[in-house]
Enzyme design. Structure first.
Site, PDB file in Angstrom:
ATOM      1  N   GLY A  99       0.833  -1.183   0.000  1.00 37.61           N
ATOM      2  CA  GLY A  99       0.000   0.000   0.000  1.00 37.61           C
ATOM      3  C   GLY A  99       0.873   1.239   0.000  1.00 37.61           C
ATOM      4  O   GLY A  99       2.074   1.162  -0.262  1.00 37.61           O
ATOM      5  N   SER A 100       0.283   2.372   0.322  1.00 37.30           N
ATOM      6  CA  SER A 100       1.007   3.627   0.258  1.00 37.30           C
ATOM      7  C   SER A 100       2.177   3.668   1.227  1.00 37.30           C
ATOM      8  O   SER A 100       3.238   4.186   0.903  1.00 37.30           O
ATOM      9  CB  SER A 100       0.056   4.795   0.550  1.00 37.30           C
ATOM     10  OG  SER A 100      -0.950   4.858  -0.423  1.00 37.30           O
ATOM     11  N   PHE A 101       1.984   3.157   2.431  1.00 39.45           N
ATOM     12  CA  PHE A 101       3.105   3.102   3.366  1.00 39.45           C
ATOM     13  C   PHE A 101       3.113   1.796   4.159  1.00 39.45           C
ATOM     14  O   PHE A 101       3.444   1.747   5.336  1.00 39.45           O
ATOM     15  CB  PHE A 101       3.127   4.305   4.320  1.00 39.45           C
ATOM     16  CG  PHE A 101       1.784   4.680   4.898  1.00 39.45           C
ATOM     17  CD1 PHE A 101       1.069   5.739   4.368  1.00 39.45           C
ATOM     18  CD2 PHE A 101       1.246   3.984   5.967  1.00 39.45           C
ATOM     19  CE1 PHE A 101      -0.159   6.097   4.903  1.00 39.45           C
ATOM     20  CE2 PHE A 101       0.028   4.345   6.502  1.00 39.45           C
ATOM     21  CZ  PHE A 101      -0.676   5.399   5.970  1.00 39.45           C
ATOM     22  N   SER A 102       2.732   0.712   3.481  1.00 36.18           N
ATOM     23  CA  SER A 102       2.847  -0.613   4.098  1.00 36.18           C
ATOM     24  C   SER A 102       3.005  -1.663   3.017  1.00 36.18           C
ATOM     25  O   SER A 102       2.656  -1.445   1.857  1.00 36.18           O
ATOM     26  CB  SER A 102       1.605  -0.936   4.944  1.00 36.18           C
ATOM     27  OG  SER A 102       0.498  -1.194   4.111  1.00 36.18           O
ATOM     28  N   ARG A 103       3.566  -2.779   3.412  1.00 31.79           N
ATOM     29  CA  ARG A 103       3.633  -3.933   2.520  1.00 31.79           C
ATOM     30  C   ARG A 103       3.481  -5.188   3.360  1.00 31.79           C
ATOM     31  O   ARG A 103       3.799  -5.188   4.551  1.00 31.79           O
ATOM     32  CB  ARG A 103       4.932  -3.940   1.718  1.00 31.79           C
ATOM     33  CG  ARG A 103       6.175  -4.064   2.527  1.00 31.79           C
ATOM     34  CD  ARG A 103       7.388  -3.724   1.676  1.00 31.79           C
ATOM     35  NE  ARG A 103       7.406  -2.321   1.325  1.00 31.79           N
ATOM     36  CZ  ARG A 103       8.157  -1.787   0.370  1.00 31.79           C
ATOM     37  NH1 ARG A 103       8.934  -2.573  -0.348  1.00 31.79           N
ATOM     38  NH2 ARG A 103       8.127  -0.501   0.107  1.00 31.79           N
ATOM     39  N   LYS A 119       3.285  -7.692   8.218  1.00 33.19           N
ATOM     40  CA  LYS A 119       2.990  -6.381   7.652  1.00 33.19           C
ATOM     41  C   LYS A 119       4.062  -5.391   8.098  1.00 33.19           C
ATOM     42  O   LYS A 119       4.271  -5.175   9.288  1.00 33.19           O
ATOM     43  CB  LYS A 119       1.617  -5.896   8.100  1.00 33.19           C
ATOM     44  CG  LYS A 119       1.244  -4.529   7.508  1.00 33.19           C
ATOM     45  CD  LYS A 119      -0.030  -3.994   8.120  1.00 33.19           C
ATOM     46  CE  LYS A 119      -1.206  -4.833   7.696  1.00 33.19           C
ATOM     47  NZ  LYS A 119      -2.479  -4.267   8.207  1.00 33.19           N
ATOM     48  N   ASP A 210     -16.287  -2.025   8.246  1.00 34.41           N
ATOM     49  CA  ASP A 210     -16.089  -2.428   6.856  1.00 34.41           C
ATOM     50  C   ASP A 210     -16.302  -3.938   6.700  1.00 34.41           C
ATOM     51  O   ASP A 210     -15.549  -4.615   6.009  1.00 34.41           O
ATOM     52  CB  ASP A 210     -14.687  -2.038   6.367  1.00 34.41           C
ATOM     53  CG  ASP A 210     -14.590  -2.015   4.835  1.00 34.41           C
ATOM     54  OD1 ASP A 210     -15.647  -1.924   4.177  1.00 34.41           O
ATOM     55  OD2 ASP A 210     -13.466  -2.083   4.321  1.00 34.41           O
TER      56      ASP A 210
END
Length: 402
Positions: A99-103, A119, A210
């Site tokens: 993601g934008s600031f995670s993998r 993560k 969600d």
């Protein structure tokens, strides 16, 4: 979160990305009352979620190919991001989402050889630090058979590494389709596990915000697998724990509008203060889906979609509803109650006769064929919209992070 298949991953590992890359963007803002940039959220795919995770700035259908390419990054290009404390205990196998600031990577414990998901969260911005703290606060608190578990956390100055269970059994709807012969009794088994997990979260004062089939994963492929509530990217604390047995008239409330449009409760659509009852509405939508393969509320236009939700406009007319029992429909009606004060909480929903008897008096007709057909038809419609250039934001299924 829409990570496609990869040559190095079994299907279950790909599915788990949708639950674990929750820290790729901003929270809804209830943690600190702030407004955040919605563009930081990674898109999510699945049966009932087309692209468009970012709202109102939605992405196009072409993002999926880019995400598939991202998953094929060789391990050597990201392993240097991992602290030695992590690599000493875990063998990093493959990148399965970012993601934008995670993998997120698939890893294996070096001693036990058990698989896990790790993560990696970058803490370079105040926003990233806030998101990380918010989700870890939830994950550190939960410990339930039907909720994804945090195993351990490695904290550094610039990065945090969260080790979580790796669910390899696939998404809820994948299991429904692959089962072939699917009855109301099968649906009650799944819904009982969902409600057990959701009720546990609510007892801790946590609202998920969600809930949907893509965020419900089986721990392993076996028939006896537990079903896990995952993806706490939008989850938040109410500020105090809820007393057991309380109904929808809880005194605490949340205010930020967020979630996936088709699963939003009327009070969220109206931007009114809301409570954990929004999760119960989402469970009602999920129950409708697992019994029919269709959505109760769906429209290409978000305005018309929200209007249908506010009016409670749905039906039990199309196949396979004529063959579904009255108790099952009554269960759904109770959860899709527009007035949150009259909506049952998880504990009460678990006491519904349809679940208590596990649909013992219901028809044993196989619903699988109709469900699969309805799912295929919807997937075909969504594919047509993508190929015709329709933006995902106008197609049903996009998730909103307002």
């Amino acid at each position: 979160m829409g990570c496609g298949t990869s040559k190095v991953l079994p299907k279950g590992c790909v599915s788990v990305v949708r639950s674990l890359v929750a820290l790729s963007g901003a929270p809804c803002g209830d943690h600190h009352g702030g407004n955040h940039d919605p563009k930081k959220k990674l898109d999510k795919g699945g049966w009932f979620s087309t692209k468009g995770k970012n709202f109102p700035s939605d992405k196009s259908c072409g993002d999926k190919q880019q995400q598939q390419q991202q998953q094929q990054v060789p391990p050597e290009t990201y392993k240097d991001k991992f602290d030695a404390r992590v690599t000493t205990r875990y063998d990093i196998k493959a990148l399965i989402g970012r993601g934008s600031f995670s993998r997120v990577v698939r890893a294996e414990h070096r001693t036990s050889r058990r698989p896990y998901a790790i993560k990696l969260m970058e803490l370079e911005t105040p926003q990233a630090r806030e998101v990380c703290a918010a989700e870890l606060a939830v994950l550190r608190r939960v410990n339930h058979d039907n909720v994804i578990r945090l195993v351990e956390v490695f904290q550094g100055q610039r990065r945090v590494y969260a080790v979580l269970e790796l669910a390899t059994g696939g998404e809820l709807l994948d299991r429904v389709v692959s089962k072939g012969h699917y009855t109301e009794q099968d649906a009650t088994r799944a819904l009982r596990m969902v409600l057990a997990g959701v009720g546990y979260l609510h007892s801790l004062g946590i609202t998920h915000r969600d809930l949907k089939p893509e965020n419900l994963l089986y721990y392993h492929p076996g028939a006896d697998s537990r079903l896990l509530v995952t993806d706490f990217g939008l989850a938040t604390f109410s500020g105090s724990e809820l007393p057991r047995g309380t109904g929808g008239s809880s005194t605490w409330s949340l205010r930020t509008t967020c979630g996936t449009p088709e699963y939003m409760a009327p009070e969220v659509v109206l931007r009114r203060p809301y409570s954990y009852a929004v999760d119960m509405w989402a469970v009602g939508v999920i129950a409708y889906i697992v019994l029919s393969g269709s959505m109760p509320f769906e429209d290409d236009s978000r305005r018309r979609l929200y209007r249908s939700i506010l009016r409670g406009k749905y039906s039990f007319h199309r196949e396979p509803w004529p063959s579904v029992s009255k108790p099952a429909k009554d269960f759904i009606r109770g959860l899709l109650e527009p007035d949150p004060a009259r909506r049952p909480n998880a504990e009460r929903a678990l006491r519904h006769p349809w679940l208590v008897t596990m649909a013992a008096g219901s028809s044993s007709r196989n619903l699988g064929r109709s469900i699969s057909q309805n799912l295929r038809q919807r997937a075909s419609r969504n594919s047509s919209r993508c190929h015709s250039g329709t933006a995902a934001g106008s197609a049903p299924g996009g998730a909103a992070r307002l």
